[in-house]
Design an enzyme around this catalytic site. Structure first.
Site, PDB file in Angstrom:
ATOM      1  N   LYS A  74     126.767  93.610  44.553  1.00 11.52           N
ATOM      2  CA  LYS A  74     125.599  93.488  43.677  1.00 11.52           C
ATOM      3  C   LYS A  74     124.324  93.938  44.402  1.00 11.52           C
ATOM      4  O   LYS A  74     123.512  94.696  43.871  1.00 11.52           O
ATOM      5  CB  LYS A  74     125.454  92.036  43.222  1.00 11.52           C
ATOM      6  CG  LYS A  74     124.153  91.684  42.534  1.00 11.52           C
ATOM      7  CD  LYS A  74     123.998  92.368  41.205  1.00 11.52           C
ATOM      8  CE  LYS A  74     122.608  92.125  40.625  1.00 11.52           C
ATOM      9  NZ  LYS A  74     122.328  92.952  39.466  1.00 11.52           N
ATOM     10  N   LYS A  87     114.408  90.349  47.015  1.00  8.61           N
ATOM     11  CA  LYS A  87     115.456  89.466  47.516  1.00  8.61           C
ATOM     12  C   LYS A  87     116.771  90.229  47.673  1.00  8.61           C
ATOM     13  O   LYS A  87     117.419  90.163  48.728  1.00  8.61           O
ATOM     14  CB  LYS A  87     115.664  88.277  46.559  1.00  8.61           C
ATOM     15  CG  LYS A  87     116.790  87.346  46.975  1.00  8.61           C
ATOM     16  CD  LYS A  87     117.198  86.391  45.835  1.00  8.61           C
ATOM     17  CE  LYS A  87     117.947  87.159  44.733  1.00  8.61           C
ATOM     18  NZ  LYS A  87     118.627  86.281  43.767  1.00  8.61           N
ATOM     19  N   SER A 117     122.554  86.341  42.031  1.00  7.41           N
ATOM     20  CA  SER A 117     122.650  87.362  43.069  1.00  7.41           C
ATOM     21  C   SER A 117     122.405  86.651  44.399  1.00  7.41           C
ATOM     22  O   SER A 117     121.291  86.192  44.657  1.00  7.41           O
ATOM     23  CB  SER A 117     121.609  88.456  42.848  1.00  7.41           C
ATOM     24  OG  SER A 117     121.846  89.113  41.627  1.00  7.41           O
TER      25      SER A 117
HETATM   26  N1  LIG Z   1     116.708  89.081  35.369  1.00  4.32           N
HETATM   27  C1  LIG Z   1     117.622  90.011  35.478  1.00  4.32           C
HETATM   28  O1  LIG Z   1     117.564  91.085  34.835  1.00  4.32           O
HETATM   29  C2  LIG Z   1     118.786  89.806  36.385  1.00  4.32           C
HETATM   30  C3  LIG Z   1     118.840  88.728  37.250  1.00  4.32           C
HETATM   31  N2  LIG Z   1     119.906  88.566  38.109  1.00  4.32           N
HETATM   32  C4  LIG Z   1     120.007  87.437  39.045  1.00  4.32           C
HETATM   33  O2  LIG Z   1     120.305  86.300  38.288  1.00  4.32           O
HETATM   34  C5  LIG Z   1     119.735  85.141  38.879  1.00  4.32           C
HETATM   35  C6  LIG Z   1     118.850  84.456  37.865  1.00  4.32           C
HETATM   36  O3  LIG Z   1     117.833  85.384  37.460  1.00  4.32           O
HETATM   37  P1  LIG Z   1     116.784  85.058  36.296  1.00  4.32           P
HETATM   38  O4  LIG Z   1     117.466  84.312  35.223  1.00  4.32           O
HETATM   39  O5  LIG Z   1     116.092  86.330  36.007  1.00  4.32           O
HETATM   40  O6  LIG Z   1     115.807  84.099  37.103  1.00  4.32           O
HETATM   41  P2  LIG Z   1     114.860  82.951  36.505  1.00  4.32           P
HETATM   42  O7  LIG Z   1     113.882  82.675  37.607  1.00  4.32           O
HETATM   43  O8  LIG Z   1     114.366  83.363  35.166  1.00  4.32           O
HETATM   44  O9  LIG Z   1     115.856  81.733  36.293  1.00  4.32           O
HETATM   45  C7  LIG Z   1     116.238  80.833  37.308  1.00  4.32           C
HETATM   46  C8  LIG Z   1     116.338  79.454  36.675  1.00  4.32           C
HETATM   47  O10 LIG Z   1     116.853  78.527  37.648  1.00  4.32           O
HETATM   48  C9  LIG Z   1     116.068  77.342  37.578  1.00  4.32           C
HETATM   49  N3  LIG Z   1     116.121  76.617  38.835  1.00  4.32           N
HETATM   50  C10 LIG Z   1     115.463  76.870  40.006  1.00  4.32           C
HETATM   51  N4  LIG Z   1     115.796  75.932  40.915  1.00  4.32           N
HETATM   52  C11 LIG Z   1     116.670  75.080  40.317  1.00  4.32           C
HETATM   53  C12 LIG Z   1     117.339  73.903  40.745  1.00  4.32           C
HETATM   54  N5  LIG Z   1     117.198  73.435  42.005  1.00  4.32           N
HETATM   55  N6  LIG Z   1     118.162  73.259  39.877  1.00  4.32           N
HETATM   56  C13 LIG Z   1     118.317  73.736  38.621  1.00  4.32           C
HETATM   57  N7  LIG Z   1     117.690  74.844  38.146  1.00  4.32           N
HETATM   58  C14 LIG Z   1     116.870  75.512  38.997  1.00  4.32           C
HETATM   59  C15 LIG Z   1     114.690  77.878  37.303  1.00  4.32           C
HETATM   60  O11 LIG Z   1     113.849  76.839  36.836  1.00  4.32           O
HETATM   61  P3  LIG Z   1     112.268  76.990  37.120  1.00  4.32           P
HETATM   62  O12 LIG Z   1     111.834  78.226  36.382  1.00  4.32           O
HETATM   63  O13 LIG Z   1     111.715  75.725  36.607  1.00  4.32           O
HETATM   64  O14 LIG Z   1     112.129  77.169  38.630  1.00  4.32           O
HETATM   65  C16 LIG Z   1     114.971  78.925  36.258  1.00  4.32           C
HETATM   66  O15 LIG Z   1     115.057  78.371  34.972  1.00  4.32           O
HETATM   67  C17 LIG Z   1     118.984  85.616  40.116  1.00  4.32           C
HETATM   68  O16 LIG Z   1     119.780  85.390  41.260  1.00  4.32           O
HETATM   69  C18 LIG Z   1     118.778  87.100  39.848  1.00  4.32           C
HETATM   70  O17 LIG Z   1     118.671  87.820  41.050  1.00  4.32           O
HETATM   71  C19 LIG Z   1     120.979  89.421  38.049  1.00  4.32           C
HETATM   72  C20 LIG Z   1     120.991  90.509  37.171  1.00  4.32           C
HETATM   73  C21 LIG Z   1     119.880  90.794  36.316  1.00  4.32           C
END
Ligand SMILES: NC(=O)C1=CN([C@@H]2O[C@H](COP(=O)(O)OP(=O)(O)OC[C@H]3O[C@@H](n4cnc5c(N)ncnc54)[C@H](OP(=O)(O)O)[C@@H]3O)[C@@H](O)[C@H]2O)C=CC1
Ligand SMILES: NC(=O)C1=CN([C@@H]2O[C@H](COP(=O)(O)OP(=O)(O)OC[C@H]3O[C@@H](n4cnc5c(N)ncnc54)[C@H](OP(=O)(O)O)[C@@H]3O)[C@@H](O)[C@H]2O)C=CC1
Ligand SMILES: NC(=O)C1=CN([C@@H]2O[C@H](COP(=O)(O)OP(=O)(O)OC[C@H]3O[C@@H](n4cnc5c(N)ncnc54)[C@H](OP(=O)(O)O)[C@@H]3O)[C@@H](O)[C@H]2O)C=CC1
Lengths: 308, 308, 308, 308
Positions: free
Chosen positions: A175, A244, A101
């Site tokens: 979104k 956010k 998002s």
């Molecule tokens: N959760 C939900 O129900 C929903 C989420 N979304 C959207 O989806 C996206 C992801 O959400 P979600 O999966 O819940 O979030 P998370 O925080 O669970 O996942 C994000 C992942 O990205 C990794 N990450 C962060 N920085 C980096 C980097 N520089 N390089 C590589 N990997 C990185 C994180 O690692 P680390 O944890 O080590 O920082 C983590 O594993 C967001 O934008 C959210 O708004 C959309 C719909 C529904």
């Protein structure tokens, strides 16, 4: 012919990315994965039979299509740019599916950068949460050009069903606006339950009445009993992410000069919730901020009444 | 045995009262009707085979159960009281079904007055609008004592299905709170459509996406395309009534000392819409107030885009 | 020794820039002026005995210190950049006084660009309006490094008195926040007058009481009788500029993650006023938006009462 | 001639009533005092050389003019009514000065009750707080008929200076609206300080700039440094009383059908502060609620910066 399937890279293996990458792997695609957390990367790679890469540029070089599923556009920017970033490694004709998002204006800038190298970047954010990510039933909004979309459509369909929203950035705007409506419905619903409970109404009964009437919304149906009245507060979508998204929605309002008082207050209230509750909470815990303002806790009245 | 059915009086033959009285007549009850408009009273009486009465006290004297379906609690107060009012004419053991959307505290006072004369007063406001009034499928919230309810239940069931909400006044509170959630969902949804349209999204497409996602609510499903994007603004529920209901909901918040910022602003915005648009508008026309604030009209962008 | 005075360039000769440039000329500085409007430039140059220049780069080349007094940071960016812009013409050691009300983050970026060329850029926005601009009694907030400030201090003092606010950008933030407090005081005061008038109080009397009590603020003292109750709406500070400043203030709130519900609604209401009234209005005309929401016009009640 | 001075009764010897009664005693009036707290009554009576009475009716019988200075109109109602209440004891021609901050509609009803017995009741709420109560410099708003006012004017002048606002109830409306403007100015000012501090501005410096600019209001001048930045939170006016007054102001808005979104949110925010902080706090402590929402404490940044 399996060999002809595009090779997929997947960056961001969190709550959502993890089950989404699994869907792609299950569909038979060759997959290379990456996450900031190296242990998680290794674990996921092993589980899905996927490859890992030394740098993001190497991951890119091994991929025809790369999916990003990251916390924010700022992080996407880091992952795309620089000497070891995705753009440095992707070949002309590649496609980036930015499924986080994100902020529409930043996404447009990313797409412009990518286009200069002959790479198509589409925004493809999702709705449906972890449950529907697992079952491959996400609602996927897609913004961007037809060409790139045609090349990536089959991959998207492994994760859910697709709605085209217009040019690049439009899906990210859509979104955020969806989440604005969701956040508004949650908040007004919780305030109504609190007012009613203080008057003497039973909150669970109120939820039933709302669901049978014009007060029905996604939160009255799928969140209030399940995560708020139950006090579990574990819907799986983070409060920080919701705040956010509301910031993105209001950013679009401001940059387009659209006065939207109710939406504006909605954002501030959710942002205030986040400050009150601290980081790392589920978005349904925002009900506790409203409870504080109302001077009562949902469910208490019912329990007290039951005790009498 | 038809003779044993209670005799019904019905006061208030407007948009809702008219079809509700028809349902009662069709179920075989002996009916006496009254409305401030004598012509309408005569017309309805003739059509339903109902009687009319010289005064409300006379109507009451001819009834075991009286239904009131009037614009506001203030009007209900006028109809109940005085020498020629309902209370003056009803016998001990009679039941009043106050089916208007009313003010809980006033309803409680009415019920106390009635109780002194051995008359039960229940609040039984409805949700569902004219369409479901016609088909007898209203959602009827009922507050008040079991005795009175037992005597009136069968009559209520000719008009819809019943949910008990608690003591007298509780159904009026519930009804106002339902409309608060409905009004909030409408307003946040319209603002989101406006922000999106100014960004370049198509409003009808946005409604589709919201309905497939967590932004779904009663207004996204049943009002936005039907009454707003179509520019018909004729859902059949008046803006003035919505503002009244929001005033009731916030009155409950204030009298219970419940801080509810989002609900408070919701009321003010709807009240502002009413001032901007003038009296007598459909509640869906409130979208036009938000359009003024946003500096655009819903649907315009889509048309303009189509023209290109 | 007059010869040793730095040579001044002045860009933006509008409502504010015009009298400010006059103060500098009166203090004996050699002046070169420019405005988008060539006729105005010529008129001002003639009146002040100032020079004009073919391009902004030429104006810069003829100046040691350049003042910018322009509608917005976007315009400042245009004026600074490019081959014929100010930065292209200024010598190392020059100072730019960015006296418009601007966006802190953009100002910081401008200062960084300038610094790369050895040019100091200070933000020096003003408070006090056209009247105090004429009399050289503006309150001037100044952000930026001491060196540049030392070189420009004497010029600033021809226009008003100086308050240092911290590093570059801080004065622009301060200015926007001052206007936020001003806008909030105006709006809550107008709403109070409207509520009181509808209750039967005389608005002019209310202003007197507020000024004698804790409700006193800059608007109750200097704007309500003068520009609102008089219906002249000509304080001289544009509504469009006020909305811009509120956008800047809230932008700082958002970029620092500061939830500020009341400030957020304040911005939306002023933005809504602007939409309701159209462009080019005085900021005091925002009262007319509140009047529309209140369903009455300030002063009407008093007149009607007087007629009786 | 001292004998000809009217005899005064004074009910409510709290933070305000205590110094106000002292001013009346010092002016040479014969005084009888009462408070819910018997010890306080005895202490004040002794100190001021005043009498006490067995019941309020007895106090009334010993008085030509009675001042009430009580927490709320509800308490005033208790004190006026019943067999041992003020109205039972007062002679025809007596005057009641209702100097509490009250609810206009309730005050009107009290005045009507009093008038039936030939007693004049004026609403005479005050502004200025404990300090100005002590020095006899309160701003006293007075609503009600000329006759009663003429008889009581001299007594009022021992406590401060008088502004007539119109018929009975008008002064209570004016008082609540003054506090609305005061509360709004406080809240927007605190939010601005918080936004600025998070950006890096020094809050004390910001207060100076606001006071030199259009952001000036009663709170920037007399409260922010004194009670908020000092962290003393002891201005002497209770948060609970402020919330009460805002409820009165918004009650007037609602009963007159005046949409006032900004005022509405103002009330909700102060009400939320009260819930967050708990009862018995000073009204300046409301800053701590805004601090929570902003995620910072005023003054902290300055200190941290100073430590560097
Ligand atoms: N959760 C939900 O129900 C929903 C989420 N979304 C959207 O989806 C996206 C992801 O959400 P979600 O999966 O819940 O979030 P998370 O925080 O669970 O996942 C994000 C992942 O990205 C990794 N990450 C962060 N920085 C980096 C980097 N520089 N390089 C590589 N990997 C990185 C994180 O690692 P680390 O944890 O080590 O920082 C983590 O594993 C967001 O934008 C959210 O708004 C959309 C719909 C529904
Ligand atoms: N008015 C007031 O009371 C106060 C204003 N301010 C701030 O001061 C600034 C100026 O305000 P004000 O004087 O009222 O605004 P005006 O709009 O009256 O003046 C701005 C001037 O800049 C000129 N201009 C616009 N673009 C350019 C360009 N590219 N190159 C050169 N000149 C250009 C405009 O010309 P043209 O008209 O032809 O576009 C106009 O003459 C604003 O940032 C405002 O927020 C601060 C305090 C008080
Ligand atoms: N404080 C301020 O700065 C200002 C206050 N006001 C208004 O003035 C009024 C008084 O305020 P303040 O003096 O601060 O309030 P306090 O609570 O300090 O004083 C109220 C007094 O009334 C007494 N009291 C309560 N109930 C009764 C009763 N039934 N019979 C007799 N006495 C009773 C209380 O006694 P006990 O404590 O034992 O309950 C208390 O001594 C309020 O309406 C307030 O809104 C107006 C302007 C400024």
């Amino acid at each position: 012919m399996q060999q002809e399937l595009p090779r997929i890279g997947f960056v961001g293996l969190g709550a959502m990315g993890n089950p989404m990458a699994a869907r792609i792997a299950e569909a038979g695609y060759t997959l290379t994965v990456a996450d900031a957390d190296r242990d998680r990367t290794a674990e996921v790679a092993e589980r899905l039979g996927a490859a890992t890469a030394g740098t993001l540029a190497e991951l890119a070089a091994a991929s025809d299509i790369v999916v990003t599923m990251l916390p924010s556009s700022a992080v996407v920017g880091e992952v795309l740019g620089g000497e070891t970033g995705l753009l440095a490694g992707l070949a002309e004709g590649a496609v980036i599916l930015e499924m986080s998002s994100g902020v529409p204006d930043m996404t447009r800038a990313f797409a412009a950068d990518a286009a200069e190298r002959g790479i198509a970047l589409l925004d493809a954010p999702v709705s449906g949460g972890v449950t529907r990510a697992r079952s491959g039933e996400l609602a996927i909004m897609v913004g961007g050009e037809d060409d790139g979309f045609a090349r990536a459509e089959a991959v998207l369909q492994t994760m859910g069903s697709v709605i085209r929203t217009g040019p690049v950035g439009s899906a990210h705007a859509m979104k955020a606006l969806n989440n604005l409506v969701s956040a508004g419905g949650f908040l007004i619903g919780i305030e109504a339950l609190l007012i009613g409970q203080r008057f003497g109404l039973d909150p669970a009964l109120m939820v039933d009445v709302l669901n049978a009437s014009t007060g029905m919304n996604n939160s009255t149906q799928k969140k209030f009993k399940q995560y708020v009245l139950s006090r579990s507060f574990d819907a799986g979508f983070g409060l920080d992410l919701m705040v956010k998204d509301l910031g993105i929605a209001l950013g679009v309002a401001h940059s387009t000069g659209t006065a939207a008082p109710f939406a504006g207050l909605c954002r501030e209230m959710w942002s205030g919730s986040q400050k009150y509750l601290g980081p790392g909470k589920d978005h349904t815990a925002a009900a506790r901020f409203s409870e504080m303002l109302a001077g009562t806790e949902l469910g208490k009245a019912a329990e007290e009444a039951a005790e009498k």
